[in-house]
Every structure is written in structure tokens, then in C-alpha cells.
Design an enzyme around this catalytic site. Structure first.
Site, PDB file in Angstrom:
ATOM      1  N   LYS A 158      15.939  -6.659   2.828  1.00 62.92           N
ATOM      2  CA  LYS A 158      16.799  -5.931   3.766  1.00 62.92           C
ATOM      3  C   LYS A 158      15.970  -5.228   4.844  1.00 62.92           C
ATOM      4  O   LYS A 158      16.313  -5.267   6.021  1.00 62.92           O
ATOM      5  CB  LYS A 158      17.566  -4.859   2.994  1.00 62.92           C
ATOM      6  CG  LYS A 158      19.046  -5.021   3.014  1.00 62.92           C
ATOM      7  CD  LYS A 158      19.761  -3.886   2.300  1.00 62.92           C
ATOM      8  CE  LYS A 158      18.983  -3.263   1.179  1.00 62.92           C
ATOM      9  NZ  LYS A 158      19.086  -1.824   1.044  1.00 62.92           N
ATOM     10  N   ARG A 201      27.108   2.727  -0.398  1.00 65.52           N
ATOM     11  CA  ARG A 201      26.593   2.250  -1.684  1.00 65.52           C
ATOM     12  C   ARG A 201      27.654   2.331  -2.775  1.00 65.52           C
ATOM     13  O   ARG A 201      27.404   1.883  -3.892  1.00 65.52           O
ATOM     14  CB  ARG A 201      25.435   3.148  -2.134  1.00 65.52           C
ATOM     15  CG  ARG A 201      24.091   2.888  -1.487  1.00 65.52           C
ATOM     16  CD  ARG A 201      23.338   1.851  -2.234  1.00 65.52           C
ATOM     17  NE  ARG A 201      21.967   2.094  -2.615  1.00 65.52           N
ATOM     18  CZ  ARG A 201      20.918   2.247  -1.834  1.00 65.52           C
ATOM     19  NH1 ARG A 201      21.051   2.326  -0.549  1.00 65.52           N
ATOM     20  NH2 ARG A 201      19.713   2.343  -2.334  1.00 65.52           N
ATOM     21  N   ARG A 232       5.567  -5.047  -4.494  1.00 61.67           N
ATOM     22  CA  ARG A 232       5.749  -4.550  -3.122  1.00 61.67           C
ATOM     23  C   ARG A 232       4.892  -3.316  -2.827  1.00 61.67           C
ATOM     24  O   ARG A 232       4.898  -2.359  -3.580  1.00 61.67           O
ATOM     25  CB  ARG A 232       7.228  -4.197  -2.913  1.00 61.67           C
ATOM     26  CG  ARG A 232       7.504  -3.525  -1.580  1.00 61.67           C
ATOM     27  CD  ARG A 232       8.974  -3.520  -1.265  1.00 61.67           C
ATOM     28  NE  ARG A 232       9.698  -2.428  -1.883  1.00 61.67           N
ATOM     29  CZ  ARG A 232      10.993  -2.159  -1.636  1.00 61.67           C
ATOM     30  NH1 ARG A 232      11.679  -2.928  -0.815  1.00 61.67           N
ATOM     31  NH2 ARG A 232      11.582  -1.152  -2.213  1.00 61.67           N
ATOM     32  N   ARG A 275       6.094   2.415  -3.778  1.00 53.92           N
ATOM     33  CA  ARG A 275       7.159   3.408  -3.888  1.00 53.92           C
ATOM     34  C   ARG A 275       7.334   3.855  -5.335  1.00 53.92           C
ATOM     35  O   ARG A 275       7.230   3.044  -6.245  1.00 53.92           O
ATOM     36  CB  ARG A 275       8.478   2.818  -3.367  1.00 53.92           C
ATOM     37  CG  ARG A 275       8.663   3.012  -1.893  1.00 53.92           C
ATOM     38  CD  ARG A 275       9.853   2.283  -1.366  1.00 53.92           C
ATOM     39  NE  ARG A 275      11.079   2.480  -2.134  1.00 53.92           N
ATOM     40  CZ  ARG A 275      12.268   2.049  -1.729  1.00 53.92           C
ATOM     41  NH1 ARG A 275      12.384   1.424  -0.568  1.00 53.92           N
ATOM     42  NH2 ARG A 275      13.342   2.242  -2.460  1.00 53.92           N
ATOM     43  N   ARG A 335      18.360   0.126 -10.647  1.00 52.83           N
ATOM     44  CA  ARG A 335      18.879   0.025  -9.271  1.00 52.83           C
ATOM     45  C   ARG A 335      19.683  -1.273  -9.106  1.00 52.83           C
ATOM     46  O   ARG A 335      20.680  -1.308  -8.378  1.00 52.83           O
ATOM     47  CB  ARG A 335      17.730   0.107  -8.254  1.00 52.83           C
ATOM     48  CG  ARG A 335      17.211   1.541  -8.106  1.00 52.83           C
ATOM     49  CD  ARG A 335      15.787   1.595  -7.585  1.00 52.83           C
ATOM     50  NE  ARG A 335      15.637   1.103  -6.245  1.00 52.83           N
ATOM     51  CZ  ARG A 335      14.511   0.559  -5.772  1.00 52.83           C
ATOM     52  NH1 ARG A 335      13.457   0.427  -6.547  1.00 52.83           N
ATOM     53  NH2 ARG A 335      14.458   0.149  -4.541  1.00 52.83           N
TER      54      ARG A 335
HETATM   55  P1  AMP Z   1      16.847   2.523  -0.525  1.00 50.46           P
HETATM   56  O1  AMP Z   1      15.583   2.750   0.243  1.00 50.46           O
HETATM   57  O2  AMP Z   1      18.014   2.158   0.360  1.00 50.46           O
HETATM   58  O3  AMP Z   1      16.658   1.564  -1.674  1.00 50.46           O
HETATM   59  O4  AMP Z   1      17.260   3.931  -1.182  1.00 50.46           O
HETATM   60  C1  AMP Z   1      16.405   4.579  -2.106  1.00 50.46           C
HETATM   61  C2  AMP Z   1      17.191   5.548  -2.952  1.00 50.46           C
HETATM   62  O5  AMP Z   1      17.819   6.539  -2.118  1.00 50.46           O
HETATM   63  C3  AMP Z   1      18.331   4.947  -3.769  1.00 50.46           C
HETATM   64  O6  AMP Z   1      17.893   4.388  -4.990  1.00 50.46           O
HETATM   65  C4  AMP Z   1      19.215   6.174  -3.977  1.00 50.46           C
HETATM   66  O7  AMP Z   1      18.661   7.031  -4.948  1.00 50.46           O
HETATM   67  C5  AMP Z   1      19.100   6.897  -2.641  1.00 50.46           C
HETATM   68  N1  AMP Z   1      20.135   6.435  -1.661  1.00 50.46           N
HETATM   69  C6  AMP Z   1      19.932   5.791  -0.483  1.00 50.46           C
HETATM   70  N2  AMP Z   1      21.094   5.531   0.152  1.00 50.46           N
HETATM   71  C7  AMP Z   1      22.063   6.040  -0.657  1.00 50.46           C
HETATM   72  C8  AMP Z   1      23.483   6.087  -0.585  1.00 50.46           C
HETATM   73  N3  AMP Z   1      24.162   5.544   0.432  1.00 50.46           N
HETATM   74  N4  AMP Z   1      24.158   6.687  -1.614  1.00 50.46           N
HETATM   75  C9  AMP Z   1      23.512   7.244  -2.650  1.00 50.46           C
HETATM   76  N5  AMP Z   1      22.183   7.217  -2.790  1.00 50.46           N
HETATM   77  C10 AMP Z   1      21.442   6.638  -1.814  1.00 50.46           C
END
Ligand code: AMP
Length: 222
Positions: free
Chosen positions: A13, A88, A127, A169, A180
Site C-alpha cells: 500500500k 479501518r 521489511r 517497525r 493485524r
Molecule cells: P498502518 O501504518 O496503516 O499499518 O497503521 C499502523 C497502526 O496504526 C495500526 O496497526 C493501528 O494500530 C493504528 N491505526 C492506523 N490507522 C488506523 C485507523 N484508521 N483506525 C485505528 N487504528 C489505526
């Protein structure tokens, strides 16, 4: 053009978001990046969400909706945006529809990139990211003789924080990745279904090289 980009973690993504943002002059709104920046800055929001992110759980819908609604109304995004990582959950998707109506905006396309779970676990445990230039890479892209040096920008340390440039990360451990993925399959696919009924919607298989996936994305966007 306003786009919503969805997909499980590690599906590519971030890479596709970069292509779209550069190619179509959109502002990249990544809720994950916003939350990680808050954690890094030690702000009140950051302190609130740090443990949630580390566990691979979701931050509360209310908090996320306030964050996104505020961001979508800032002047720099008026020319078009790409929303990455939001919505999400089904509730966030309903919230997005409501807030867009309220602020007089719409979504031109919802893109959902998919890949098999095992492929994702394999990719994510490998990654790494460069703190300095932001490039996302596979460990095998690093020079074995100089694994701490970013092959893209040459940095070894981040001049701002003094930390190593190349890092993994905190939430890219196998247990957290599996959690996740589970959250994606249940919560985020529910959000996709809500948007599917409202806006032009496309599912794209994310296996293949980043360029191949970008071509499929370009095809559906026309
Ligand atoms: P990402 O980089 O998009 O994978 O986001 C990393 C983490 O941020 C996720 O595993 C969630 O803990 C939190 N997060 C990001 N976007 C959201 C969202 N829209 N709703 C809830 N948690 C979020």
C-alpha cells in the site's frame, strides 16, 4: 481526485500510495504515519496510542474520526487526497461518508489491494525503512557489507534524531503481523463493504512487482 487506498499491512500500500501521490499530485494522508509521528513526538495523542500500535490493535474510532476530519479540512489537501489506513472499521467507514457529506467532498475511487496472508508475513518480517528518505525496502535490498546504510540515500544515521537510518517497525514482528491480518480480515473488510455500496470500488491483486501492481491500479483508474 480523492482516493481511498485499503489493504492488509505489507501488501504494498505504501509503495502504491507513493506512486499515486506523485503521479496524480495528491496529498498522502496516512493515519498510520500520523499516529507514528505523534508517538515519536511524545505528544498527548502519542502517549495515548503508543501501546495500541505496538500491540497491532486499533485506535478508537472517535479519536481516528476527529483526526481525519480535521486533516481533510486543511487547505493543503483541497486539490485532492489519498487516504491510506482509514477507514479501518465499519463505523469509521460510516463516519467517513458522513463527514464527507458534511464538508462537501466525495471519493472518486476505493482501491483495495489484496495478497495471501503467508506472502504478507514473509514480506513484513523482512521489511525495513529508512528514517531519512522514507524508502521502504526488503532486507535483501541492503548491501551485505554495509547493512546499516540506506542504499537509496546513503544515510547511516538520521541527522535529526541521531538514530540508525535503517530500522524495522515495532509492529513488524510475526505475532503482531498475524494479529493485524486478523483485524484486517474482520474489521477493515467490513469498512470496505460499506464503501463498496457508496463509491466506485476496485479490488486489485497485489502480488507481482510494484510496477505490475501500479499498472493494474492505473488501469482501473483510467
Ligand atoms: P498502518 O501504518 O496503516 O499499518 O497503521 C499502523 C497502526 O496504526 C495500526 O496497526 C493501528 O494500530 C493504528 N491505526 C492506523 N490507522 C488506523 C485507523 N484508521 N483506525 C485505528 N487504528 C489505526
Amino acid at each position: 481526485m480523492n482516493l481511498v487506498l485499503m489493504g492488509p499491512p505489507g501488501v504494498g500500500k505504501g509503495t502504491q500510495a507513493r506512486y499515486l501521490v506523485e503521479g496524480r499530485r495528491l496529498v498522502h494522508i496516512s493515519t498510520g504515519d500520523m499516529l507514528r509521528a505523534a508517538v515519536a513526538s511524545g505528544s498527548e495523542l502519542g502517549q495515548k496510542v503508543e501501546a495500541v500500535l505496538a500491540a497491532g490493535e486499533l485506535v478508537s474510532d472517535d479519536l481516528m474520526m476527529d483526526l481525519v476530519k480535521d486533516r481533510l479540512q486543511q487547505p493543503d489537501v483541497a486539490g485532492g487526497w489519498l487516504l491510506d489506513g482509514f477507514p479501518r472499521t465499519g463505523a469509521q467507514a460510516e463516519g467517513l461518508i458522513g463527514m464527507l457529506e458534511e464538508i462537501g467532498q466525495t471519493v472518486d475511487a476505493v482501491l483495495v489491494i489484496t495478497a495471501p496472508d503467508e506472502e504478507i508475513v514473509r514480506r513484513l518480517t523482512q521489511r525495513v525503512t529508512c528514517r531519512v528518505c522514507g524508502k521502504i525496502m526488503n532486507r535483501k535490498d541492503l548491501d551485505p557489507a554495509r547493512p546499516g546504510v540506506c542504499p537509496a540515500c546513503g544515510a547511516e544515521t538520521d541527522p535529526v534524531t541521531g538514530k540508525a537510518a535503517i530500522y524495522q517497525r515495532d509492529d513488524d514482528t510475526e505475532a503482531t503481523i498475524r494479529r493485524r491480518l486478523q483485524v484486517f480480515a474482520t474489521e477493515t473488510m467490513a469498512a470496505a463493504r460499506v464503501l463498496q455500496g457508496r463509491f466506485p470500488y476496485h479490488e486489485i491483486v497485489g502480488t507481482g512487482t510494484p510496477d505490475e501492481v501500479a499498472r493494474k491500479v492505473a488501469d482501473v483508474l483510467g
